[in-house]
Design a protein around this motif. Structure first.
Motif, PDB file in Angstrom:
ATOM      1  N   TRP A  82       0.831  -1.207   0.000  1.00 50.30           N
ATOM      2  CA  TRP A  82       0.000   0.000   0.000  1.00 50.30           C
ATOM      3  C   TRP A  82       0.860   1.249   0.000  1.00 50.30           C
ATOM      4  O   TRP A  82       0.600   2.190  -0.753  1.00 50.30           O
ATOM      5  N   ALA A  83       1.922   1.255   0.826  1.00 52.17           N
ATOM      6  CA  ALA A  83       2.807   2.422   0.894  1.00 52.17           C
ATOM      7  C   ALA A  83       3.560   2.615  -0.415  1.00 52.17           C
ATOM      8  O   ALA A  83       3.825   3.756  -0.833  1.00 52.17           O
ATOM      9  N   ALA A  84       3.920   1.514  -1.061  1.00 46.74           N
ATOM     10  CA  ALA A  84       4.663   1.599  -2.323  1.00 46.74           C
ATOM     11  C   ALA A  84       3.736   1.691  -3.535  1.00 46.74           C
ATOM     12  O   ALA A  84       4.224   1.727  -4.678  1.00 46.74           O
ATOM     13  N   ASP A  85       2.424   1.730  -3.289  1.00 48.78           N
ATOM     14  CA  ASP A  85       1.421   1.828  -4.347  1.00 48.78           C
ATOM     15  C   ASP A  85       1.563   0.676  -5.353  1.00 48.78           C
ATOM     16  O   ASP A  85       1.509   0.878  -6.566  1.00 48.78           O
ATOM     17  N   ILE A  86       1.751  -0.537  -4.825  1.00 45.13           N
ATOM     18  CA  ILE A  86       1.851  -1.731  -5.657  1.00 45.13           C
ATOM     19  C   ILE A  86       0.469  -2.373  -5.754  1.00 45.13           C
ATOM     20  O   ILE A  86      -0.100  -2.791  -4.743  1.00 45.13           O
ATOM     21  N   LYS A  87      -0.069  -2.427  -6.955  1.00 39.41           N
ATOM     22  CA  LYS A  87      -1.395  -2.991  -7.167  1.00 39.41           C
ATOM     23  C   LYS A  87      -1.306  -4.509  -7.335  1.00 39.41           C
ATOM     24  O   LYS A  87      -0.456  -5.011  -8.080  1.00 39.41           O
ATOM     25  N   VAL A  88      -2.173  -5.234  -6.624  1.00 43.15           N
ATOM     26  CA  VAL A  88      -2.240  -6.681  -6.757  1.00 43.15           C
ATOM     27  C   VAL A  88      -3.306  -6.992  -7.792  1.00 43.15           C
ATOM     28  O   VAL A  88      -4.506  -6.996  -7.504  1.00 43.15           O
ATOM     29  N   THR A  89      -2.859  -7.241  -9.020  1.00 43.46           N
ATOM     30  CA  THR A  89      -3.793  -7.487 -10.117  1.00 43.46           C
ATOM     31  C   THR A  89      -3.838  -8.953 -10.529  1.00 43.46           C
ATOM     32  O   THR A  89      -4.811  -9.398 -11.126  1.00 43.46           O
ATOM     33  N   ASP A  90      -2.785  -9.697 -10.227  1.00 44.02           N
ATOM     34  CA  ASP A  90      -2.733 -11.104 -10.643  1.00 44.02           C
ATOM     35  C   ASP A  90      -2.341 -11.968  -9.446  1.00 44.02           C
ATOM     36  O   ASP A  90      -1.241 -12.489  -9.355  1.00 44.02           O
ATOM     37  N   GLY A  91      -3.264 -12.101  -8.520  1.00 44.85           N
ATOM     38  CA  GLY A  91      -2.979 -12.881  -7.326  1.00 44.85           C
ATOM     39  C   GLY A  91      -3.835 -12.429  -6.163  1.00 44.85           C
ATOM     40  O   GLY A  91      -4.808 -11.678  -6.326  1.00 44.85           O
ATOM     41  N   HIS A  92      -3.470 -12.882  -4.969  1.00 47.10           N
ATOM     42  CA  HIS A  92      -4.197 -12.533  -3.755  1.00 47.10           C
ATOM     43  C   HIS A  92      -3.338 -11.626  -2.882  1.00 47.10           C
ATOM     44  O   HIS A  92      -2.116 -11.763  -2.864  1.00 47.10           O
ATOM     45  N   PRO A  93      -3.963 -10.716  -2.136  1.00 48.93           N
ATOM     46  CA  PRO A  93      -3.193  -9.831  -1.262  1.00 48.93           C
ATOM     47  C   PRO A  93      -2.746 -10.506   0.031  1.00 48.93           C
ATOM     48  O   PRO A  93      -2.197  -9.844   0.909  1.00 48.93           O
ATOM     49  N   PHE A  94      -2.973 -11.790   0.167  1.00 50.91           N
ATOM     50  CA  PHE A  94      -2.560 -12.513   1.373  1.00 50.91           C
ATOM     51  C   PHE A  94      -2.058 -13.884   0.979  1.00 50.91           C
ATOM     52  O   PHE A  94      -2.296 -14.359  -0.139  1.00 50.91           O
ATOM     53  N   GLY A  95      -1.353 -14.529   1.906  1.00 51.80           N
ATOM     54  CA  GLY A  95      -0.830 -15.858   1.656  1.00 51.80           C
ATOM     55  C   GLY A  95       0.668 -15.960   1.846  1.00 51.80           C
ATOM     56  O   GLY A  95       1.189 -17.040   2.152  1.00 51.80           O
ATOM     57  N   ASN A  96       1.382 -14.832   1.674  1.00 51.22           N
ATOM     58  CA  ASN A  96       2.832 -14.859   1.880  1.00 51.22           C
ATOM     59  C   ASN A  96       3.177 -15.291   3.298  1.00 51.22           C
ATOM     60  O   ASN A  96       4.129 -16.045   3.522  1.00 51.22           O
ATOM     61  N   GLY A  97       2.402 -14.817   4.258  1.00 47.99           N
ATOM     62  CA  GLY A  97       2.670 -15.142   5.659  1.00 47.99           C
ATOM     63  C   GLY A  97       2.586 -16.635   5.924  1.00 47.99           C
ATOM     64  O   GLY A  97       3.406 -17.196   6.659  1.00 47.99           O
ATOM     65  N   ALA A  98       1.590 -17.298   5.314  1.00 49.97           N
ATOM     66  CA  ALA A  98       1.456 -18.743   5.497  1.00 49.97           C
ATOM     67  C   ALA A  98       2.677 -19.475   4.950  1.00 49.97           C
ATOM     68  O   ALA A  98       3.188 -20.412   5.579  1.00 49.97           O
ATOM     69  N   LEU A  99       3.161 -19.060   3.781  1.00 51.49           N
ATOM     70  CA  LEU A  99       4.337 -19.700   3.196  1.00 51.49           C
ATOM     71  C   LEU A  99       5.569 -19.470   4.066  1.00 51.49           C
ATOM     72  O   LEU A  99       6.377 -20.381   4.255  1.00 51.49           O
ATOM     73  N   TRP A 100       5.710 -18.269   4.602  1.00 49.43           N
ATOM     74  CA  TRP A 100       6.841 -17.980   5.490  1.00 49.43           C
ATOM     75  C   TRP A 100       6.809 -18.880   6.723  1.00 49.43           C
ATOM     76  O   TRP A 100       7.850 -19.363   7.175  1.00 49.43           O
ATOM     77  N   VAL A 101       5.627 -19.093   7.279  1.00 45.66           N
ATOM     78  CA  VAL A 101       5.516 -19.930   8.477  1.00 45.66           C
ATOM     79  C   VAL A 101       5.874 -21.374   8.158  1.00 45.66           C
ATOM     80  O   VAL A 101       6.589 -22.034   8.923  1.00 45.66           O
ATOM     81  N   ILE A 102       5.393 -21.888   7.022  1.00 47.45           N
ATOM     82  CA  ILE A 102       5.724 -23.269   6.637  1.00 47.45           C
ATOM     83  C   ILE A 102       7.232 -23.423   6.489  1.00 47.45           C
ATOM     84  O   ILE A 102       7.840 -24.365   7.026  1.00 47.45           O
ATOM     85  N   LEU A 103       7.861 -22.506   5.763  1.00 42.79           N
ATOM     86  CA  LEU A 103       9.302 -22.572   5.571  1.00 42.79           C
ATOM     87  C   LEU A 103      10.042 -22.375   6.895  1.00 42.79           C
ATOM     88  O   LEU A 103      11.070 -23.016   7.145  1.00 42.79           O
ATOM     89  N   GLY A 104       9.502 -21.499   7.748  1.00 40.39           N
ATOM     90  CA  GLY A 104      10.123 -21.266   9.049  1.00 40.39           C
ATOM     91  C   GLY A 104      10.150 -22.511   9.921  1.00 40.39           C
ATOM     92  O   GLY A 104      11.157 -22.798  10.586  1.00 40.39           O
TER      93      GLY A 104
END
Length: 432
Positions: A82-104
């Motif tokens: 949001w701060a960098a004005d990056i538009k999510v047009t091809d994907g979901h705005p969530f889910g990275n956190g779940a992948l980080w936890v699995i890898l963690g």
């Protein structure tokens, strides 16, 4: 040892698909998965479903912490975009956190756990990553089918479908009459099929943390094997589906230039000798068999041992998936019959592998394999006869599928429940 062999084989398979995708100038399953550590993921729901599978090996306290960390990371990613004005047009705005936890937790297993506790946590991490990798692998497989199979066999299945009364055309007209609400509901059910599988799997694995071991057989195994073997049949029998072959290039995929005729869903194609038809290099050849039907069948089977709400959900997902595959024009009726036989055969094989092969299991798998092969041969070499004699071949197709269903129900009814192999405590060193 078995898990190690499976891990090496899976890694080798992913590397091979990565190389195949690179030949066409596109990223493969490994690259796209690594990218989702940072970029907006294609399926946020699937990543959280994978994390839920991983968490079956954790205590309740660890689960709440893992979920909180995943949500916190997603909030940070949202604020940064949001701060960098990056538009999510091809994907979901969530889910990275779940992948980080699995890898963690994979890192924690290697660095902080030892012995059987490390093995159990790594199995949980691997299970979560396998679900996500299965989606990426499927996307790459579909790309390969489009690039390597320029001709499609839709005219063969459309002709054979006359034996069943052209169910895709009938369902398409019915769905169009229901309006946008029915379409939105079926579309959601169709897309979120893996999430439904995870819900059933979580029930099956609810005692993993307490018993310190996974069930010998569960839905995820069937789900992944169906997704692994199915695309191989796509390569043998490439088909794009009625909405693309007869719908005027739906969704901007092929366009009028590639469609055989603009007939779906109002006018069934005429009965004529079938022949291969050239198609574009973008649309996946992913119809024969219907893997969504196979997956929904597996969900239905595994939900039968659950409470009433899960049994109802399994039935609903099966009926809704069959309605969507036909109503949206993604599949012909003959695809669904092949998908049911395909699912039951794989499920029977995996159950036999878990409980030990015996005569009944071997016969069931052999019967399912023979019926599936016979269906493919009939669709390829007898479609015109099937269309001209629907009174004969329509019931024969249903009887062939019914024979596998009956064999599965009769055989598995006598099988004992498969026990869960628990991890035994590590032997303590002898004190002199």
């Amino acid at each position: 040892m078995l898990w190690a062999v499976a891990g090496v084989a899976t890694l080798g398979f992913l590397v091979a698909l990565e190389a195949a995708a690179r030949r066409y100038g596109l990223p493969g399953p490994i690259t796209t998965q690594v990218q989702e550590v940072v970029i907006a993921p294609k399926s946020g729901f699937l990543l959280y479903a994978g994390m839920a599978l991983m968490m079956v090996v954790l205590t309740w306290r660890e689960r709440f912490i893992a979920l909180g960390v995943a949500l916190g990371i997603d909030v940070v990613f949202f604020l940064v975009r949001w701060a960098a004005d990056i538009k999510v047009t091809d994907g979901h705005p969530f889910g990275n956190g779940a992948l980080w936890v699995i890898l963690g937790y994979g890192v924690i297993a290697v660095a902080r756990r030892t012995g059987r506790e490390r093995a159990l946590l790594l199995k949980g991490v691997g299970l979560g990553l396998l679900l996500v990798a299965g989606r990426k692998t499927g996307d790459t497989w579909l790309l390969i089918t489009a690039k390597t199979r320029p001709a499609v066999l839709d005219t063969y299945l459309a002709t054979a479908d006359h034996a069943l009364g052209n169910p895709s055309w009938v369902a398409g007209q019915i769905l169009a009459a229901t309006g946008p609400i029915g379409s939105h509901v079926l579309d959601y059910v169709y897309i979120q099929l893996p999430v439904a599988a995870v819900v059933i799997s979580l029930y099956q694995m609810r005692k993993v943390a307490a018993e310190r071991g996974f069930p010998a057989h569960h839905l995820v195994r069937t789900f992944l094997v169906i997704g692994l073997l199915g695309p191989a049949i796509y390569m043998i029998f490439p088909v794009v589906g009625p909405v693309f072959a007869y719908g005027g290039g739906a969704f901007g995929t092929g366009g009028e230039h590639w469609a055989i005729a603009s007939l779906w869903p109002h006018t069934p194609p005429p009965i004529a000798p079938p022949h291969p038809v050239s198609y574009d290099t973008l649309t996946p050849r992913n119809c024969m068999p219907s893997l969504h039907t196979a997956w929904a069948t597996a969900i239905f089977i595994h939900s039968r041992k659950g409470p009433r709400v899960l049994r109802f959900a399994g039935t609903f997902w099966l009926v809704a998936t069959l309605s969507a595959t036909l109503g949206f024009g993604y599949h012909y009726g003959v695809d669904l019959i092949a998908g049911v036989v395909f699912a039951l055969t794989i499920e029977a094989a995996l159950r036999s592998l878990a409980r030990g092969w015996d005569r009944s299991g071997t016969q069931l798998v052999a019967h399912g394999t023979a019926v599936f092969a016979a269906l493919l041969v009939a669709y390829r070499y007898l479609p015109l006869d099937m269309a001209k004699h629907p009174w004969l071949f329509g019931p024969l197709l249903l009887l062939a599928m019914g024979s596998v269903i009956h064999g599965y129900m009769r055989t598995t009814k006598s099988w004992e429940p498969i026990a869960t192999p628990a991890l035994q405590p590590e032997p303590q060193p002898r004190v002199a």
